[in-house]
Design a protein around this motif. Structure first.
Motif, PDB file in Angstrom:
ATOM      1  N   ALA A 182     -13.937 -16.075 -61.688  1.00 16.06           N
ATOM      2  CA  ALA A 182     -15.182 -15.506 -61.172  1.00 16.06           C
ATOM      3  C   ALA A 182     -15.665 -16.270 -59.939  1.00 16.06           C
ATOM      4  O   ALA A 182     -16.132 -15.667 -58.958  1.00 16.06           O
ATOM      5  N   ALA A 183     -15.542 -17.599 -59.974  1.00 16.57           N
ATOM      6  CA  ALA A 183     -15.977 -18.420 -58.841  1.00 16.57           C
ATOM      7  C   ALA A 183     -15.112 -18.161 -57.608  1.00 16.57           C
ATOM      8  O   ALA A 183     -15.619 -18.051 -56.485  1.00 16.57           O
ATOM      9  N   LYS A 184     -13.792 -18.048 -57.805  1.00 18.43           N
ATOM     10  CA  LYS A 184     -12.885 -17.781 -56.688  1.00 18.43           C
ATOM     11  C   LYS A 184     -13.178 -16.401 -56.090  1.00 18.43           C
ATOM     12  O   LYS A 184     -13.125 -16.211 -54.863  1.00 18.43           O
ATOM     13  N   ALA A 185     -13.447 -15.427 -56.953  1.00 22.81           N
ATOM     14  CA  ALA A 185     -13.760 -14.079 -56.465  1.00 22.81           C
ATOM     15  C   ALA A 185     -15.018 -14.094 -55.613  1.00 22.81           C
ATOM     16  O   ALA A 185     -15.104 -13.404 -54.588  1.00 22.81           O
ATOM     17  N   ASP A 186     -16.000 -14.891 -56.021  1.00 23.54           N
ATOM     18  CA  ASP A 186     -17.215 -15.045 -55.215  1.00 23.54           C
ATOM     19  C   ASP A 186     -16.889 -15.646 -53.853  1.00 23.54           C
ATOM     20  O   ASP A 186     -17.359 -15.174 -52.812  1.00 23.54           O
ATOM     21  N   SER A 187     -16.082 -16.700 -53.862  1.00 20.81           N
ATOM     22  CA  SER A 187     -15.719 -17.369 -52.606  1.00 20.81           C
ATOM     23  C   SER A 187     -14.948 -16.437 -51.681  1.00 20.81           C
ATOM     24  O   SER A 187     -15.087 -16.499 -50.457  1.00 20.81           O
ATOM     25  N   ALA A 188     -14.117 -15.560 -52.275  1.00 16.56           N
ATOM     26  CA  ALA A 188     -13.316 -14.627 -51.486  1.00 16.56           C
ATOM     27  C   ALA A 188     -14.105 -13.399 -51.075  1.00 16.56           C
ATOM     28  O   ALA A 188     -13.613 -12.570 -50.310  1.00 16.56           O
ATOM     29  N   GLY A 189     -15.329 -13.259 -51.599  1.00 19.12           N
ATOM     30  CA  GLY A 189     -16.132 -12.077 -51.304  1.00 19.12           C
ATOM     31  C   GLY A 189     -15.539 -10.814 -51.882  1.00 19.12           C
ATOM     32  O   GLY A 189     -15.606  -9.751 -51.258  1.00 19.12           O
ATOM     33  N   ASN A 190     -14.954 -10.924 -53.094  1.00 15.41           N
ATOM     34  CA  ASN A 190     -14.263  -9.783 -53.695  1.00 15.41           C
ATOM     35  C   ASN A 190     -14.940  -9.390 -55.005  1.00 15.41           C
ATOM     36  O   ASN A 190     -14.651  -9.938 -56.061  1.00 15.41           O
ATOM     37  N   PRO A 191     -15.873  -8.427 -54.958  1.00 12.57           N
ATOM     38  CA  PRO A 191     -16.641  -8.087 -56.157  1.00 12.57           C
ATOM     39  C   PRO A 191     -15.826  -7.445 -57.276  1.00 12.57           C
ATOM     40  O   PRO A 191     -16.156  -7.624 -58.446  1.00 12.57           O
ATOM     41  N   SER A 192     -14.760  -6.716 -56.954  1.00 13.50           N
ATOM     42  CA  SER A 192     -13.992  -6.079 -58.031  1.00 13.50           C
ATOM     43  C   SER A 192     -13.309  -7.124 -58.901  1.00 13.50           C
ATOM     44  O   SER A 192     -13.271  -6.994 -60.132  1.00 13.50           O
ATOM     45  N   ASN A 193     -12.760  -8.175 -58.289  1.00 17.11           N
ATOM     46  CA  ASN A 193     -12.166  -9.248 -59.077  1.00 17.11           C
ATOM     47  C   ASN A 193     -13.224  -9.977 -59.901  1.00 17.11           C
ATOM     48  O   ASN A 193     -12.970 -10.400 -61.033  1.00 17.11           O
ATOM     49  N   LYS A 194     -14.419 -10.131 -59.329  1.00 18.95           N
ATOM     50  CA  LYS A 194     -15.480 -10.788 -60.085  1.00 18.95           C
ATOM     51  C   LYS A 194     -15.890  -9.939 -61.296  1.00 18.95           C
ATOM     52  O   LYS A 194     -16.072 -10.456 -62.404  1.00 18.95           O
ATOM     53  N   ALA A 195     -16.016  -8.614 -61.087  1.00 13.19           N
ATOM     54  CA  ALA A 195     -16.359  -7.734 -62.206  1.00 13.19           C
ATOM     55  C   ALA A 195     -15.300  -7.800 -63.294  1.00 13.19           C
ATOM     56  O   ALA A 195     -15.612  -7.810 -64.489  1.00 13.19           O
ATOM     57  N   GLY A 196     -14.021  -7.864 -62.869  1.00  6.49           N
ATOM     58  CA  GLY A 196     -12.943  -7.979 -63.849  1.00  6.49           C
ATOM     59  C   GLY A 196     -13.025  -9.272 -64.633  1.00  6.49           C
ATOM     60  O   GLY A 196     -12.809  -9.289 -65.855  1.00  6.49           O
ATOM     61  N   ALA A 197     -13.344 -10.374 -63.951  1.00  7.83           N
ATOM     62  CA  ALA A 197     -13.486 -11.663 -64.635  1.00  7.83           C
ATOM     63  C   ALA A 197     -14.663 -11.633 -65.607  1.00  7.83           C
ATOM     64  O   ALA A 197     -14.583 -12.167 -66.723  1.00  7.83           O
ATOM     65  N   TYR A 241      -7.642 -14.131 -46.055  1.00  4.52           N
ATOM     66  CA  TYR A 241      -7.886 -14.450 -47.464  1.00  4.52           C
ATOM     67  C   TYR A 241      -8.477 -15.844 -47.654  1.00  4.52           C
ATOM     68  O   TYR A 241      -8.812 -16.217 -48.764  1.00  4.52           O
ATOM     69  N   ARG A 242      -8.601 -16.587 -46.571  1.00  4.62           N
ATOM     70  CA  ARG A 242      -9.235 -17.898 -46.646  1.00  4.62           C
ATOM     71  C   ARG A 242     -10.733 -17.791 -46.344  1.00  4.62           C
ATOM     72  O   ARG A 242     -11.550 -18.429 -46.998  1.00  4.62           O
ATOM     73  N   ASP A 243     -11.064 -17.007 -45.326  1.00  2.00           N
ATOM     74  CA  ASP A 243     -12.445 -16.871 -44.872  1.00  2.00           C
ATOM     75  C   ASP A 243     -12.616 -15.460 -44.302  1.00  2.00           C
ATOM     76  O   ASP A 243     -12.531 -15.249 -43.083  1.00  2.00           O
ATOM     77  N   PRO A 244     -12.842 -14.457 -45.169  1.00  2.00           N
ATOM     78  CA  PRO A 244     -12.894 -13.061 -44.718  1.00  2.00           C
ATOM     79  C   PRO A 244     -13.957 -12.796 -43.648  1.00  2.00           C
ATOM     80  O   PRO A 244     -13.735 -11.972 -42.756  1.00  2.00           O
ATOM     81  N   GLU A 245     -15.098 -13.474 -43.717  1.00  2.00           N
ATOM     82  CA  GLU A 245     -16.141 -13.245 -42.717  1.00  2.00           C
ATOM     83  C   GLU A 245     -15.672 -13.674 -41.322  1.00  2.00           C
ATOM     84  O   GLU A 245     -15.918 -12.989 -40.326  1.00  2.00           O
ATOM     85  N   ARG A 246     -14.991 -14.789 -41.283  1.00  2.00           N
ATOM     86  CA  ARG A 246     -14.490 -15.272 -39.984  1.00  2.00           C
ATOM     87  C   ARG A 246     -13.389 -14.345 -39.467  1.00  2.00           C
ATOM     88  O   ARG A 246     -13.312 -14.045 -38.281  1.00  2.00           O
ATOM     89  N   SER A 247     -12.541 -13.877 -40.394  1.00  2.00           N
ATOM     90  CA  SER A 247     -11.498 -12.935 -40.022  1.00  2.00           C
ATOM     91  C   SER A 247     -12.103 -11.657 -39.444  1.00  2.00           C
ATOM     92  O   SER A 247     -11.622 -11.118 -38.433  1.00  2.00           O
ATOM     93  N   MET A 248     -13.180 -11.170 -40.062  1.00  2.00           N
ATOM     94  CA  MET A 248     -13.839  -9.955 -39.577  1.00  2.00           C
ATOM     95  C   MET A 248     -14.417 -10.172 -38.179  1.00  2.00           C
ATOM     96  O   MET A 248     -14.352  -9.275 -37.322  1.00  2.00           O
ATOM     97  N   GLY A 259      -3.653 -21.001 -49.800  1.00  2.00           N
ATOM     98  CA  GLY A 259      -5.106 -20.855 -49.706  1.00  2.00           C
ATOM     99  C   GLY A 259      -5.599 -19.436 -49.882  1.00  2.00           C
ATOM    100  O   GLY A 259      -6.645 -19.065 -49.337  1.00  2.00           O
ATOM    101  N   ASP A 260      -4.879 -18.640 -50.655  1.00  2.00           N
ATOM    102  CA  ASP A 260      -5.219 -17.224 -50.834  1.00  2.00           C
ATOM    103  C   ASP A 260      -6.199 -17.081 -51.997  1.00  2.00           C
ATOM    104  O   ASP A 260      -5.802 -17.014 -53.170  1.00  2.00           O
ATOM    105  N   LEU A 261      -7.500 -17.035 -51.682  1.00  2.29           N
ATOM    106  CA  LEU A 261      -8.533 -17.060 -52.715  1.00  2.29           C
ATOM    107  C   LEU A 261      -8.571 -15.765 -53.529  1.00  2.29           C
ATOM    108  O   LEU A 261      -8.780 -15.793 -54.744  1.00  2.29           O
TER     109      LEU A 261
END
Length: 400
Positions: free
Chosen positions: A269-284, A55-62, A236-238
């Motif tokens: 919306a900014a945090k959702a972008d940073s977390a790479g989470n489009p559903s939260n961004k759409a909700g915002a 939840y800090r850096d999903p790309e690195r986690s992947m 640090g849970d974005l």
């Protein structure tokens, strides 16, 4: 409310971490990882790194998860390959890529059947349950989750039982069964208090806050949301910061504090972008659109709602899409375009019927009745209002 959510972080179930903290020190993990040979000794370290960065850096986690999968295949360990698939499924689910998530959870399930690993099998069932919940397949999610509840109860595993109860709460909350949802969330919270797991406690507090808002208990909702947000910030849970900031924005809108709500929703919306989470961004964006309507800033409102609708459509988030369609119905009614409002509300009604989203369907019928009234179609307006009232009464009756 916005899309809820994938709330449960299953990766923390896979390998319990040492000590009383949620994760080991990341710098220490990276140092160990740097000096370990690329063989079986790296599995535990990679698993901790996947969890630490999820939840800090999903790309690195992947990247760590894919390395874990390649290593498992290289040494021919089907058990570890099953777990690696599970982690990748979690990461895809968290990015709202549900079809991809299902592929990896099914791989986890199939390999667990081959190895006879009951723990991996149960994780696969959990993963598929959460993915079905996020896709709006509530009956499937509930059936799968009930399997988990039965097994955890038999094992007296109160930690995982608490998480399963929280998911049972989410399933009922999404369908408008708020009192049932509230009771399951409280059961989960009571069990979770047996453990030193602050982030998992925050997950349940978030769920309770969502239900409190639905029940109109705004002060309680704010209190639980702030408590959970403090925990998520500390860890640090974005992703869940984004969700909670959106929830708090909603609550401040209800209280009429539009300026603070605007700041919270923009941060969401900014945090959702940073977390790479489009559903939260759409909700915002949906919430921002509604806020701009309240401020009579209709150009900004339309921009937010159109962007949110595009995102929810692209990722297949049907529950989130319904909420934005209802908001667009309101927008077009307020801007004297009832025909366009009806087009959006018709879509909202179709999807909400498909997913059994009773509260969203009730709102759509109410808004469409206003559209028909504005067009002078009084019989249609009355019919829609009666349907809204029947749905509203049925939700109320089920909550007694």
């Amino acid at each position: 409310m916005n899309k809820y959510f994938a709330i449960i972080a299953w990766a923390y179930m896979v390998f319990p971490l040492p000590g009383n903290t949620q994760t080991p020190n990341i710098d220490s993990l990276l140092q160990v990882y740097a000096y370990q040979p690329d063989d079986i000794t790296r599995f535990s370290t990679l698993t901790h790194l996947i969890n630490a960065f999820m939840y800090r850096d999903p790309e690195r986690s992947m990247a760590f998860a894919l390395q874990n999968l390649a290593l498992a295949r290289e040494i021919g360990s089907e058990k570890r390959e099953s777990m690696a698939n599970f982690h990748i499924g979690v990461l895809f689910n968290n990015q709202d890529q549900y079809d991809s998530a299902k592929i990896y959870f099914n791989q986890t399930y199939q390999l667990a059947m081959v190895t006879g690993d009951s723990s991996s099998l149960l994780l696969a069932i959990n993963g598929l349950a959460v993915t079905n919940l996020n896709m709006g397949n509530f009956a499937a999610a509930d059936s799968l989750n009930d399997i988990s509840i039965e097994i955890y109860s038999q094992r007296n595993d109160n930690y995982l039982l608490a998480i399963a109860y929280t998911m049972k709460s989410q399933i009922n909350q999404k369908q408008g069964n708020f009192n049932i949802a509230y009771n399951y969330a409280l059961k989960g919270l009571r069990l979770m208090k047996e453990f030193d797991k602050p982030v998992r406690t925050a997950d349940i507090l978030l769920q309770i806050a969502v239900i409190e808002q639905e029940l109109g208990n705004i002060s309680n909702a704010i209190e639980h949301s702030k408590e959970a947000l403090q925990i998520y910030r500390a860890h640090g849970d974005l992703k869940y910061q984004a969700q909670l900031l959106g929830n708090l924005g909603d609550l401040f809108i209800i209280q009429g504090n539009y300026n603070e709500a605007l700041d919270l929703l923009q941060e969401s919306a900014a945090k959702a972008d940073s977390a790479g989470n489009p559903s939260n961004k759409a909700g915002a964006l949906n919430r921002l659109g509604n806020l701009y309507m309240l401020r009579n800033q209709y150009n900004q409102a339309r921009k937010m709602l159109d962007e949110g609708l595009e995102i929810s459509s692209q990722i297949g988030d049907l529950p989130g899409k319904v909420k934005i369609l209802n908001s667009l119905g309101l927008f077009y009614n307020e801007t004297n375009n009832p025909q366009q409002a009806i087009q959006n509300l018709n879509q909202a009604i179709r999807i909400s019927e498909q997913l059994n989203l009773r509260q969203d369907k009730s709102k759509a019928y109410l808004e469409r009745s206003l559209s028909h009234e504005n067009m002078g179609m009084h019989q249609l307006a009355l019919s829609d209002f009666k349907t809204h009232k029947e749905l509203s009464d049925s939700i109320f009756a089920s909550e007694k």
